[in-house]
Design a protein around this motif. Structure first.
Motif, PDB file in Angstrom:
ATOM      1  N   GLU A  22      18.960  63.522  24.731  1.00  0.00           N
ATOM      2  CA  GLU A  22      19.863  62.716  23.809  1.00  0.00           C
ATOM      3  C   GLU A  22      20.097  61.045  24.339  1.00  0.00           C
ATOM      4  O   GLU A  22      20.078  60.266  23.645  1.00  0.00           O
ATOM      5  CB  GLU A  22      21.439  63.199  23.741  1.00  0.00           C
ATOM      6  N   ALA A  23      20.347  60.785  25.681  1.00  0.00           N
ATOM      7  CA  ALA A  23      20.472  59.544  26.136  1.00  0.00           C
ATOM      8  C   ALA A  23      19.165  58.675  25.772  1.00  0.00           C
ATOM      9  O   ALA A  23      19.199  57.638  25.519  1.00  0.00           O
ATOM     10  CB  ALA A  23      20.644  59.657  27.619  1.00  0.00           C
ATOM     11  N   ALA A  24      17.751  59.511  26.033  1.00  0.00           N
ATOM     12  CA  ALA A  24      16.707  58.662  25.908  1.00  0.00           C
ATOM     13  C   ALA A  24      16.486  58.480  24.306  1.00  0.00           C
ATOM     14  O   ALA A  24      16.301  57.319  23.739  1.00  0.00           O
ATOM     15  CB  ALA A  24      15.399  59.604  26.258  1.00  0.00           C
ATOM     16  N   LEU A  25      17.068  59.343  23.550  1.00  0.00           N
ATOM     17  CA  LEU A  25      16.750  59.178  22.011  1.00  0.00           C
ATOM     18  C   LEU A  25      17.876  57.994  21.495  1.00  0.00           C
ATOM     19  O   LEU A  25      17.519  57.184  20.674  1.00  0.00           O
ATOM     20  CB  LEU A  25      17.099  60.521  21.382  1.00  0.00           C
ATOM     21  N   ASN A  26      19.050  58.222  21.897  1.00  0.00           N
ATOM     22  CA  ASN A  26      19.934  57.153  21.565  1.00  0.00           C
ATOM     23  C   ASN A  26      19.446  55.691  22.110  1.00  0.00           C
ATOM     24  O   ASN A  26      19.839  54.534  21.464  1.00  0.00           O
ATOM     25  CB  ASN A  26      21.419  57.345  22.320  1.00  0.00           C
ATOM     26  N   ALA A  27      18.958  55.599  23.335  1.00  0.00           N
ATOM     27  CA  ALA A  27      18.448  54.290  23.618  1.00  0.00           C
ATOM     28  C   ALA A  27      17.283  53.761  22.853  1.00  0.00           C
ATOM     29  O   ALA A  27      17.122  52.595  22.505  1.00  0.00           O
ATOM     30  CB  ALA A  27      17.838  54.231  25.179  1.00  0.00           C
ATOM     31  N   PHE A  28      16.302  54.855  22.327  1.00  0.00           N
ATOM     32  CA  PHE A  28      15.174  54.156  21.496  1.00  0.00           C
ATOM     33  C   PHE A  28      15.961  53.854  20.294  1.00  0.00           C
ATOM     34  O   PHE A  28      15.282  52.735  19.765  1.00  0.00           O
ATOM     35  CB  PHE A  28      14.544  55.622  21.312  1.00  0.00           C
ATOM     36  N   LEU A  29      16.698  54.545  19.644  1.00  0.00           N
ATOM     37  CA  LEU A  29      17.276  53.994  18.599  1.00  0.00           C
ATOM     38  C   LEU A  29      18.115  52.711  18.287  1.00  0.00           C
ATOM     39  O   LEU A  29      17.936  52.023  17.800  1.00  0.00           O
ATOM     40  CB  LEU A  29      18.284  55.360  17.817  1.00  0.00           C
ATOM     41  N   ASP A  30      18.744  52.523  19.641  1.00  0.00           N
ATOM     42  CA  ASP A  30      19.425  51.270  19.870  1.00  0.00           C
ATOM     43  C   ASP A  30      18.473  50.149  19.822  1.00  0.00           C
ATOM     44  O   ASP A  30      18.527  48.828  19.453  1.00  0.00           O
ATOM     45  CB  ASP A  30      20.266  51.409  21.135  1.00  0.00           C
ATOM     46  N   VAL A  31      17.275  50.333  20.831  1.00  0.00           N
ATOM     47  CA  VAL A  31      16.498  49.382  21.013  1.00  0.00           C
ATOM     48  C   VAL A  31      15.613  48.923  19.558  1.00  0.00           C
ATOM     49  O   VAL A  31      15.431  47.628  19.280  1.00  0.00           O
ATOM     50  CB  VAL A  31      15.337  49.898  21.882  1.00  0.00           C
ATOM     51  N   VAL A  32      15.361  49.993  18.734  1.00  0.00           N
ATOM     52  CA  VAL A  32      14.555  49.530  17.599  1.00  0.00           C
ATOM     53  C   VAL A  32      15.666  48.899  16.603  1.00  0.00           C
ATOM     54  O   VAL A  32      15.204  48.133  15.812  1.00  0.00           O
ATOM     55  CB  VAL A  32      14.246  50.929  16.740  1.00  0.00           C
TER      56      VAL A  32
END
Length: 97
Positions: A22-32
């Motif tokens: 979840e942390a990795a997915l949230n980080a990906f979404l934030d960066v995009v």
């Protein structure tokens, strides 16, 4: 697929704890999101490109009243699938037929 289902699938596929996935997915979404806000694009070769696209001004019609409404131009997020993603999804559609 919902976000929680996606987190579970990522955790299982990558051998991670759900919390880490979840942390990795949230980080990906934030960066995009941050990259698109700056007006840049995010290109993941083979998968696709996230970018901002400008929509021209147009005249629309209110379905309730039939009255014409001017819609101003605006910028919206867009996704263009990459070659590998297109090929993978075309194979799925061919199997269904």
């Amino acid at each position: 697929m919902t976000k929680s289902e996606l987190v579970s699938a990522i955790a299982e596929k990558a051998g991670l704890r759900k919390k880490d996935a979840e942390a990795a997915l949230n980080a990906f979404l934030d960066v995009v999101t941050e990259t698109l806000k700056k007006g840049d694009k995010v290109e993941i070769r083979g998968f696709g490109t996230f970018l901002m696209k400008e929509r021209a001004a147009r005249v629309a019609r209110n379905p309730k009243t039939g009255k014409e409404v001017k819609v101003p131009p605006k910028v919206v997020p867009d996704f263009k699938p990459g070659k590998d993603l297109k090929e993978a999804t075309e194979k799925i559609l061919k199997k269904k037929k």
